[in-house]
Write an enzyme that holds these catalytic residues in place. Structure first.
Site, mmCIF file in Angstrom:
data_model
loop_
_atom_site.group_PDB
_atom_site.id
_atom_site.type_symbol
_atom_site.label_atom_id
_atom_site.label_comp_id
_atom_site.label_asym_id
_atom_site.label_seq_id
_atom_site.Cartn_x
_atom_site.Cartn_y
_atom_site.Cartn_z
ATOM 1 N N HIS A 10 14.843 67.401 44.465
ATOM 2 C CA HIS A 10 15.727 66.473 43.743
ATOM 3 C C HIS A 10 15.879 66.914 42.294
ATOM 4 C CE1 HIS A 10 16.242 63.607 46.896
ATOM 5 N NE2 HIS A 10 15.025 63.094 46.855
ATOM 6 N N HIS B 265 9.669 67.646 48.110
ATOM 7 C CA HIS B 265 10.852 66.797 48.289
ATOM 8 C C HIS B 265 11.387 66.355 46.924
ATOM 9 C CE1 HIS B 265 12.936 63.223 50.298
ATOM 10 N NE2 HIS B 265 12.929 62.877 49.020
ATOM 11 N N GLU B 266 10.485 65.844 46.079
ATOM 12 C CA GLU B 266 10.889 65.378 44.749
ATOM 13 C C GLU B 266 11.299 66.538 43.852
ATOM 14 O OE1 GLU B 266 11.399 62.326 44.272
ATOM 15 O OE2 GLU B 266 10.448 61.663 46.123
#
Length: 365
Positions: free
Chosen positions: A65, A61-62
């Site tokens: 980003h 998820h990170e």
């Protein structure tokens, strides 16, 4: 630090171990119910595997980003896995409402994609321990993805809301305030829902529910507040201007007397005097307190250097410096001197005091 990705370090915070232990203990009863033949060691091992998979999902998820931020010209500083999941630190001057929204939404979309993969994999296996872990991973990723899309800071959905308002109002600070207050509403709603639902059903929330609800609600509230505070600080920094904050100053050579300095200040209508060397470089400034202690009759015979405070080499700032550039220059010089000479088109025209810069920031933050 456990590695690098997208040119940035991956930080595994010690607090992650706390979350790993708590989640492993929390998930162990589910494993025991699904596979009662497993011993205690195997049960907790399977639970730990699920927790590790969950944190891998958080990292992906990170990472999503960070990769999108990097693709939009921003610098990624670090990926951190913490007690509350994770965060990605990045910075740059090229952010737009569109890029901000894309950077924010790609994280939850990654979790939803991982949920779909885990669900498909679980469907291909007979119902058993591995399938159960995959189902759990699918539901966990759906929860993480959907929850992060809730429109309120510090959640990713809050960043999307911020981007939408930013685009509409053309004011990022006001957009952050709107998204921050939305985050506070979400924090209160989480607490009211988690604690109020059992009460409406005629029961009472467990101590575990109370503790986690307060922690999650506090995390959301504090995250929203920090986002708004950080935005105010950033706005204050962006409003800095060396030319506006500097105090006008006259200049005299090192051979001048205090009387010469006084006349130069009066002629320029300035309250300060800067002393220049033979090459026109600022080397000192007159200390008003020291000058005031000299009897006026002695001004013509008092060397100006006798009432000066030295300016170290490099204690200068361009009159055109603003925003983050000015803040960087002040941070650079402040350890060696609280004062900088203002230079405009090669001429010294004033003095910039660190305390004036700090005062310009304090009211807004």
């Amino acid at each position: 630090m456990i590695g690098h990705a997208a040119g940035a370090p991956i930080i595994l915070a010690p607090s992650w171990l706390i979350a790993a232990v708590v989640l492993t203990v929390f998930f162990a009863p589910t494993v025991r119910r699904l596979a009662p033949v497993l011993g205690d060691v195997a049960t907790y091992t399977v639970a730990l595997v699920f927790v590790v998979l969950l944190f891998v999902s958080v990292f992906l998820h990170e990472l999503a980003h960070g990769l999108v931020a990097r693709a939009h010209g921003l610098r990624v500083h670090e990926f951190a896995i913490t007690l509350w999941g994770g965060h990605t630190s990045f910075a740059g001057t090229g952010a737009t409402p569109r890029s901000s929204a894309l950077i924010a939404v790609v994280g939850p979309l990654t979790n939803l994609a991982l949920a779909a993969l885990a669900w498909v994999a679980a469907q291909a296996l007979p119902m058993g321990l591995v399938g159960a872990v995959l189902y759990a991973a699918a539901f966990a990723n759906v929860f993480v993805g959907v929850f992060n899309l809730v429109p309120g800071l510090p959640l990713d959905g809050g960043r999307v809301l911020e981007a939408v308002v930013w685009r509409a109002l053309e004011d990022r600070h006001r957009a952050t305030v709107v998204a921050g207050w939305a985050g506070r509403v979400v924090a209160v709603a989480v607490v009211v829902w988690a604690l109020g639902r059992p009460l409406l059903d005629g029961g009472r929330p467990s101590l575990f529910t109370v503790l986690w609800t307060v922690l999650v609600g506090g995390f959301l509230w504090n995250g929203a507040t920090q986002a708004m505070t950080g935005s105010s600080a950033q706005r204050a920094v962006e409003g800095l201007s060396a030319a506006r904050l500097a105090r006008p100053a006259a200049v005299v050579p090192t051979t001048a007397t205090l009387a010469d300095a006084q006349r130069a200040a009066q002629a320029a209508g300035a309250g300060h005097v800067v002393v220049l060397d033979d090459h026109g470089r600022p080397v000192a400034y007159v200390d008003p307190a020291a000058a005031g202690a000299v009897p006026s009759a002695s001004y013509p015979v008092t060397p100006v250097l006798g009432v000066c405070v030295p300016l170290p080499p490099g204690a200068v700032v361009d009159a055109a410096a603003t925003g983050a550039v000015l803040a960087h220059e002040v941070n650079r010089v402040a350890p060696s001197s609280p004062v900088m000479a203002l230079v405009d088109a090669g001429r010294v025209t004033g003095l910039l005091f660190t305390r004036d810069v700090v005062a310009a920031l304090r009211p807004r933050t």
